[in-house]
Scaffold this motif. Structure first.
Motif, PDB file in Angstrom:
ATOM      1  N   VAL A  68     -10.286  -1.143  -2.309  1.00 23.60           N
ATOM      2  CA  VAL A  68      -9.938  -0.810  -0.924  1.00 23.60           C
ATOM      3  C   VAL A  68      -8.429  -0.615  -0.799  1.00 23.60           C
ATOM      4  CG1 VAL A  68      -9.864  -1.700   1.439  1.00 23.60           C
ATOM      5  CG2 VAL A  68     -11.963  -1.912   0.103  1.00 23.60           C
ATOM      6  N   MET A  69      -7.664  -1.531  -1.342  1.00 21.05           N
ATOM      7  CA  MET A  69      -6.204  -1.455  -1.226  1.00 21.05           C
ATOM      8  C   MET A  69      -5.635  -0.197  -1.877  1.00 21.05           C
ATOM      9  SD  MET A  69      -5.067  -4.206   0.363  1.00 21.05           S
ATOM     10  CE  MET A  69      -5.627  -5.831   0.783  1.00 21.05           C
ATOM     11  N   LYS A  70      -6.193   0.191  -3.016  1.00 22.55           N
ATOM     12  CA  LYS A  70      -5.712   1.399  -3.704  1.00 22.55           C
ATOM     13  C   LYS A  70      -5.818   2.627  -2.825  1.00 22.55           C
ATOM     14  CE  LYS A  70      -7.330   0.233  -8.235  1.00 22.55           C
ATOM     15  NZ  LYS A  70      -8.091   0.706  -9.391  1.00 22.55           N
ATOM     16  N   ASN A  71      -6.775   2.618  -1.921  1.00 22.88           N
ATOM     17  CA  ASN A  71      -7.006   3.778  -1.069  1.00 22.88           C
ATOM     18  C   ASN A  71      -6.312   3.679   0.288  1.00 22.88           C
ATOM     19  OD1 ASN A  71      -8.844   5.492  -2.680  1.00 22.88           O
ATOM     20  ND2 ASN A  71     -10.008   3.591  -2.727  1.00 22.88           N
ATOM     21  N   ILE A  72      -5.534   2.622   0.499  1.00 23.66           N
ATOM     22  CA  ILE A  72      -4.809   2.463   1.759  1.00 23.66           C
ATOM     23  C   ILE A  72      -3.307   2.325   1.534  1.00 23.66           C
ATOM     24  CG2 ILE A  72      -4.499   1.006   3.798  1.00 23.66           C
ATOM     25  CD1 ILE A  72      -7.450   0.176   3.510  1.00 23.66           C
ATOM     26  N   GLY A  77      -0.090   9.778   5.360  1.00 28.18           N
ATOM     27  CA  GLY A  77      -1.134  10.067   6.327  1.00 28.18           C
ATOM     28  C   GLY A  77      -1.387   8.929   7.283  1.00 28.18           C
ATOM     29  N   ASN A  78      -2.410   9.089   8.074  1.00 28.26           N
ATOM     30  CA  ASN A  78      -2.780   8.141   9.107  1.00 28.26           C
ATOM     31  C   ASN A  78      -3.371   6.882   8.482  1.00 28.26           C
ATOM     32  OD1 ASN A  78      -4.926   6.966  11.018  1.00 28.26           O
ATOM     33  ND2 ASN A  78      -3.646   8.222  12.368  1.00 28.26           N
ATOM     34  N   ILE A  79      -2.803   5.731   8.821  1.00 26.55           N
ATOM     35  CA  ILE A  79      -3.235   4.465   8.222  1.00 26.55           C
ATOM     36  C   ILE A  79      -4.694   4.164   8.564  1.00 26.55           C
ATOM     37  CG2 ILE A  79      -2.864   1.964   8.202  1.00 26.55           C
ATOM     38  CD1 ILE A  79       0.147   2.600   8.737  1.00 26.55           C
ATOM     39  N   VAL A  80      -5.079   4.382   9.807  1.00 23.85           N
ATOM     40  CA  VAL A  80      -6.456   4.090  10.215  1.00 23.85           C
ATOM     41  C   VAL A  80      -7.422   5.013   9.482  1.00 23.85           C
ATOM     42  CG1 VAL A  80      -8.075   4.058  12.146  1.00 23.85           C
ATOM     43  CG2 VAL A  80      -5.760   3.168  12.454  1.00 23.85           C
ATOM     44  N   ALA A  86     -11.243   4.561   2.861  1.00 29.00           N
ATOM     45  CA  ALA A  86     -11.343   3.541   1.810  1.00 29.00           C
ATOM     46  C   ALA A  86     -12.617   2.734   1.942  1.00 29.00           C
ATOM     47  CB  ALA A  86     -10.119   2.619   1.859  1.00 29.00           C
ATOM     48  N   GLU A  87     -12.976   2.418   3.166  1.00 28.65           N
ATOM     49  CA  GLU A  87     -14.191   1.639   3.416  1.00 28.65           C
ATOM     50  C   GLU A  87     -15.428   2.418   2.972  1.00 28.65           C
ATOM     51  OE1 GLU A  87     -15.586  -1.237   6.985  1.00 28.65           O
ATOM     52  OE2 GLU A  87     -15.059   0.812   7.565  1.00 28.65           O
ATOM     53  N   LYS A  88     -15.434   3.712   3.223  1.00 27.09           N
ATOM     54  CA  LYS A  88     -16.581   4.543   2.817  1.00 27.09           C
ATOM     55  C   LYS A  88     -16.691   4.632   1.312  1.00 27.09           C
ATOM     56  CE  LYS A  88     -16.591   7.240   7.029  1.00 27.09           C
ATOM     57  NZ  LYS A  88     -16.190   8.470   7.669  1.00 27.09           N
ATOM     58  N   LYS A  89     -15.559   4.629   0.611  1.00 23.08           N
ATOM     59  CA  LYS A  89     -15.582   4.712  -0.849  1.00 23.08           C
ATOM     60  C   LYS A  89     -16.167   3.447  -1.467  1.00 23.08           C
ATOM     61  CE  LYS A  89     -11.770   7.933  -1.340  1.00 23.08           C
ATOM     62  NZ  LYS A  89     -10.420   8.157  -1.864  1.00 23.08           N
ATOM     63  N   VAL A  90     -16.021   2.302  -0.800  1.00 24.76           N
ATOM     64  CA  VAL A  90     -16.507   1.039  -1.339  1.00 24.76           C
ATOM     65  C   VAL A  90     -17.985   0.850  -1.057  1.00 24.76           C
ATOM     66  CG1 VAL A  90     -16.255  -1.476  -1.190  1.00 24.76           C
ATOM     67  CG2 VAL A  90     -14.238  -0.028  -1.215  1.00 24.76           C
TER      68      VAL A  90
END
Length: 91
Positions: A68-72, A77-80, A86-90
């Motif tokens: 998750v952190m790697k994707n945020i 870009g927009n943090i949200v 990131a949540e969808k990737k997990v």
């Protein structure tokens, strides 16, 4: 398990470091003595270091957190939007 206990202790440490960073920030915002403020700023830098080490430890021990952190973190870009992606990737 020992791993869960260690993880919980490191989470507590991370929280305490974040609180200390905030306390120093509040103190420095009010402090008028330049020397005192410099000492507080120096101490706050130590807390940043400790926070970073705690976070790195936790990320190394938990694959989901790391993914998750790697994707945020450190992304343009927009943090949200980055967080939602990131949540969808997990999932």
């Amino acid at each position: 398990s020992q791993e869960v206990r260690t993880f919980a202790r490191m989470l507590t440490s991370l929280t305490e470091e974040a609180e200390a960073i905030g306390w120093y920030e509040q103190r420095m915002s009010l402090e008028k003595d330049k020397e005192a403020k410099a000492i507080m700023a120096n101490a706050q830098k130590e807390e940043f270091k400790h926070f970073a080490m705690d976070l790195e430890f936790l990320l190394r021990k938990n694959e989901t957190w790391r993914d998750v952190m790697k994707n945020i973190l450190f992304r343009e870009g927009n943090i949200v939007e980055n967080g939602e992606a990131a949540e969808k990737k997990v999932d």
